[in-house]
Motif scaffolding. Structure first.
Motif, mmCIF file in Angstrom:
data_model
loop_
_atom_site.group_PDB
_atom_site.id
_atom_site.type_symbol
_atom_site.label_atom_id
_atom_site.label_comp_id
_atom_site.label_asym_id
_atom_site.label_seq_id
_atom_site.Cartn_x
_atom_site.Cartn_y
_atom_site.Cartn_z
ATOM 1 N N SER A 1 15.888 31.617 56.680
ATOM 2 C CA SER A 1 17.242 31.409 57.066
ATOM 3 C C SER A 1 18.288 29.664 56.920
ATOM 4 O O SER A 1 19.912 30.192 57.287
ATOM 5 N N ASN A 2 17.774 29.192 56.807
ATOM 6 C CA ASN A 2 18.732 27.871 56.232
ATOM 7 C C ASN A 2 19.186 28.139 54.862
ATOM 8 O O ASN A 2 20.437 28.334 54.337
ATOM 9 N N ALA A 3 17.978 28.826 53.957
ATOM 10 C CA ALA A 3 19.211 29.702 52.931
ATOM 11 C C ALA A 3 20.102 30.460 53.108
ATOM 12 O O ALA A 3 20.739 30.550 52.094
ATOM 13 N N SER A 4 19.009 31.733 53.632
ATOM 14 C CA SER A 4 20.646 32.425 54.019
ATOM 15 C C SER A 4 22.101 32.358 53.987
ATOM 16 O O SER A 4 22.687 32.483 53.835
ATOM 17 N N HIS A 5 22.123 31.654 55.188
ATOM 18 C CA HIS A 5 23.000 30.782 56.007
ATOM 19 C C HIS A 5 24.159 29.531 54.589
ATOM 20 O O HIS A 5 25.421 29.769 54.143
ATOM 21 N N GLU A 6 22.771 28.794 53.441
ATOM 22 C CA GLU A 6 23.514 28.114 52.499
ATOM 23 C C GLU A 6 24.087 29.024 51.511
ATOM 24 O O GLU A 6 25.024 28.654 50.879
ATOM 25 N N LEU A 7 23.893 30.296 51.042
ATOM 26 C CA LEU A 7 23.961 30.662 50.275
ATOM 27 C C LEU A 7 24.952 32.099 50.049
ATOM 28 O O LEU A 7 25.999 32.073 49.510
ATOM 29 N N ARG A 8 25.260 31.925 52.259
ATOM 30 C CA ARG A 8 27.217 32.655 51.997
ATOM 31 C C ARG A 8 27.697 31.960 51.591
ATOM 32 O O ARG A 8 28.911 32.786 51.679
ATOM 33 N N THR A 9 28.482 30.664 52.110
ATOM 34 C CA THR A 9 29.458 30.629 51.465
ATOM 35 C C THR A 9 29.671 30.556 50.162
ATOM 36 O O THR A 9 31.239 30.481 49.975
ATOM 37 N N PRO A 10 29.067 29.943 49.077
ATOM 38 C CA PRO A 10 29.698 30.465 47.485
ATOM 39 C C PRO A 10 29.674 31.598 47.512
ATOM 40 O O PRO A 10 30.697 32.483 46.708
ATOM 41 N N LEU A 11 28.470 32.842 48.143
ATOM 42 C CA LEU A 11 29.441 34.242 47.952
ATOM 43 C C LEU A 11 30.353 34.812 48.130
ATOM 44 O O LEU A 11 30.735 35.232 47.684
ATOM 45 N N SER A 12 31.280 33.994 49.112
ATOM 46 C CA SER A 12 32.111 34.034 49.562
ATOM 47 C C SER A 12 33.050 33.777 48.855
ATOM 48 O O SER A 12 34.234 34.343 49.058
ATOM 49 N N VAL A 13 32.835 32.461 48.391
ATOM 50 C CA VAL A 13 34.339 31.694 47.690
ATOM 51 C C VAL A 13 34.325 32.668 45.965
ATOM 52 O O VAL A 13 36.035 33.063 45.806
ATOM 53 N N GLN A 14 32.693 33.476 45.935
ATOM 54 C CA GLN A 14 33.632 34.018 45.001
ATOM 55 C C GLN A 14 33.931 35.310 44.988
ATOM 56 O O GLN A 14 34.919 36.052 44.140
ATOM 57 N N ARG A 15 33.503 35.661 45.830
ATOM 58 C CA ARG A 15 34.333 37.631 46.791
ATOM 59 C C ARG A 15 35.769 37.454 46.267
ATOM 60 O O ARG A 15 36.488 37.663 46.937
ATOM 61 N N ALA A 16 35.901 36.447 47.282
ATOM 62 C CA ALA A 16 37.409 35.021 47.361
ATOM 63 C C ALA A 16 38.224 35.401 45.451
ATOM 64 O O ALA A 16 39.127 35.594 45.550
ATOM 65 N N ALA A 17 37.926 34.718 45.176
ATOM 66 C CA ALA A 17 38.608 34.308 43.838
ATOM 67 C C ALA A 17 37.748 35.785 42.883
ATOM 68 O O ALA A 17 39.057 36.011 42.047
ATOM 69 N N LEU A 18 37.187 37.134 43.278
ATOM 70 C CA LEU A 18 37.046 38.202 42.919
ATOM 71 C C LEU A 18 38.475 38.743 43.379
ATOM 72 O O LEU A 18 38.918 39.409 41.726
ATOM 73 N N GLU A 19 38.544 38.881 44.512
ATOM 74 C CA GLU A 19 39.313 40.330 45.335
ATOM 75 C C GLU A 19 40.667 39.497 44.886
ATOM 76 O O GLU A 19 41.528 40.010 44.852
ATOM 77 N N VAL A 20 41.082 38.529 45.261
ATOM 78 C CA VAL A 20 42.747 38.196 45.404
ATOM 79 C C VAL A 20 42.968 38.446 43.484
ATOM 80 O O VAL A 20 44.371 38.623 43.999
ATOM 81 N N PRO A 21 42.791 38.105 42.216
ATOM 82 C CA PRO A 21 43.440 38.477 41.456
ATOM 83 C C PRO A 21 43.290 40.055 41.451
ATOM 84 O O PRO A 21 44.280 40.537 40.902
ATOM 85 N N LEU A 22 42.344 40.549 41.614
ATOM 86 C CA LEU A 22 43.054 41.964 41.870
ATOM 87 C C LEU A 22 43.979 42.312 43.185
ATOM 88 O O LEU A 22 44.612 43.301 42.411
ATOM 89 N N ALA A 23 43.626 42.250 43.508
ATOM 90 C CA ALA A 23 44.777 42.082 44.789
ATOM 91 C C ALA A 23 46.378 41.880 44.511
ATOM 92 O O ALA A 23 46.968 42.821 44.352
ATOM 93 N N GLN A 24 46.216 41.255 43.884
ATOM 94 C CA GLN A 24 47.835 40.797 43.483
ATOM 95 C C GLN A 24 47.886 41.257 41.487
ATOM 96 O O GLN A 24 49.178 40.719 41.275
ATOM 97 N N ASP A 25 47.247 41.598 41.292
ATOM 98 C CA ASP A 25 47.503 42.746 40.036
ATOM 99 C C ASP A 25 47.647 41.971 38.839
ATOM 100 O O ASP A 25 48.936 41.798 38.068
ATOM 101 N N ARG A 26 47.249 40.508 39.147
ATOM 102 C CA ARG A 26 46.828 39.309 37.890
ATOM 103 C C ARG A 26 45.405 39.930 36.914
ATOM 104 O O ARG A 26 45.436 39.067 36.241
ATOM 105 N N VAL A 27 44.507 41.005 36.683
ATOM 106 C CA VAL A 27 43.627 40.867 36.336
ATOM 107 C C VAL A 27 44.171 41.864 34.717
ATOM 108 O O VAL A 27 44.833 43.374 34.885
#
Length: 411
Positions: A199-225
């Motif tokens: 449970s603790n490891a899963s909670h801790e891993l969700r935060t960096p994954l959310s950051v990675q998703r945002a870092a990938l989706e924002v450039p794609l949405a803004q057509d900067r890739v």
């Protein structure tokens, strides 16, 4: 031909070894008692027989003088009786006392016969009482052993908090029960530690994954890739999505393993209809015919966990299917029990029950698919089922595919 005489003892030996421990102990107690009684009877018979024989000899050799005074002599005085020729012929004392010896022998035989018959009858009766006493005495300590056996048979990771707490004398069975309780305590601590870690490891891993998703989706949405990097970004997003799905599955598995904090009455038919509606699009893309056959079925449980249970079943049935395949979802209530059954066509499954193990995805045909799962779907199904007091089973269809059944207890 020499092996024939051993057939009968071997058959009886096999029958004896197939008996229960309580029956064996009762038979051993009875056999020991009967053997001891038979030896005691034989010794008593021999002593009484010897005593009667000595007394008989003394009685047979005793003569009584007419005046009433006893005299010990080997042969009584020989009277005279008329002989056929008119002459007096002496009659020996042995001929006079022979009827008395016959009476003594008859008396000895009668006493020994009565002694033997009565002793055998008494021995049989007491042996039966000993067998009954042995059965009762053997059942006392074995009942405590049965408690250990029953606990070990029904034990799972969801009821490690239960303890035997054996009472009674401080003997080997009490020591066995205390040892078993100590083992349960250690296992409970180990499982709790593992669940907290997941449970603790899963909670801790969700935060960096959310950051990675945002870092990938924002450039794609803004057509900067750049166009040449877009496939790589898409693959990275797919990888993040699979990781998030895996973590969500681990969190759900840890939650269901902890049991239900609260329950309410839920109509399983409505839950199934919602899950099937969510998977209708995926089934159409896969070319799978999704069939629904439900009736009102109230169960006591957690609506969120039940939704995950049904969704995982339907999603697995659609994903691991064949072209132009089908999935049938049925809900029935009989005798107060609710049964959810999900049947799907597909490839041959050789290890149906093993699919409930975490991260067990089945054979190669299920592993090398375009959209392989995380291997937690059916594990979550069984864990949620157990938390609700239900039983999840799976069996392979001879034509290919799988039948998963979840039977809920009576409401």
């Amino acid at each position: 031909m020499a092996a024939a005489p051993m057939a009968v003892p071997r058959r009886w030996l096999d029958r004896f070894t197939s008996l229960t421990l309580r029956t064996k102990l009762a038979l051993v107690y009875t056999g020991v008692f009967a053997l001891g009684g038979a030896l005691l009877l034989a010794a008593n018979y021999a002593m009484v027989s010897a005593s009667l024989e000595m007394r008989g000899v003394e009685l047979a050799t005793t003569a009584v003088i007419p005046n009433g005074d006893p005299a010990e002599t080997l042969v009584a005085p020989a009277p005279t009786v008329p002989a056929p020729t008119g002459e007096a012929a002496p009659v020996t004392g042995w001929e006079e006392t022979e009827p008395l010896a016959v009476l003594v022998d008859d008396y000895q035989v009668g006493v020994l016969s009565d002694l033997l018959l009565n002793s055998v009858l008494i021995l049989l009766g007491v042996t039966l009482l000993a067998a009954l006493a042995g059965w009762v005495i053997a059942g006392g300590p074995l009942r405590r052993l049965h408690r250990v056996t029953d606990a070990a048979r029904t034990l799972s990771e969801h009821d490690l908090h239960s303890r035997l707490d054996l009472h009674g004398p401080d003997d080997e069975f009490r020591e066995l029960g205390d040892t078993f309780d100590g083992m349960l305590s250690r296992l409970e601590r180990a499982f709790d530690s593992q669940r907290r870690f997941v449970s603790n490891a899963s909670h801790e891993l969700r935060t960096p994954l959310s950051v990675q998703r945002a870092a990938l989706e924002v450039p794609l949405a803004q057509d900067r890739v750049p166009d040449d990097l877009r496939p790589a970004f898409r693959r990275a997003l797919d990888s993040v999505a699979r990781s998030e799905a895996l973590i969500s599955g681990l969190l759900l598995l840890a939650r269901s393993d902890r049991g239900l904090a609260r329950t309410e009455e839920v109509d399983l038919a409505e839950v199934v209809q919602g899950a099937v509606a969510q998977q209708a699009g995926a089934a159409e893309e896969e070319g799978v015919d999704l069939r629904l056959d439900v009736e009102p079925a109230p169960v006591d449980g957690d609506p969120v966990l039940l939704e995950h249970l049904v969704r995982n079943l339907v999603e697995n049935a659609v994903r691991y299917n064949t072209a132009d395949g089908w999935v049938e979802v049925r809900v029935r209530t009989a005798a107060g029990r609710t049964v959810l059954r999900v049947t799907n066509s597909g490839t041959e499954v050789r290890d149906a029950e093993e699919l409930f193990e975490p991260f067990h995805r089945g054979d190669a045909a299920r592993l090398h698919r375009d959209r392989p799962g995380s291997g937690l779907g059916l594990s979550i199904v069984r864990s949620i089922s157990t938390a609700h007091g239900a039983k999840a089973t799976a069996r392979a269809r001879p034509e290919g595919g799988l039948v998963v059944t979840v039977g809920f207890p009576e409401l």
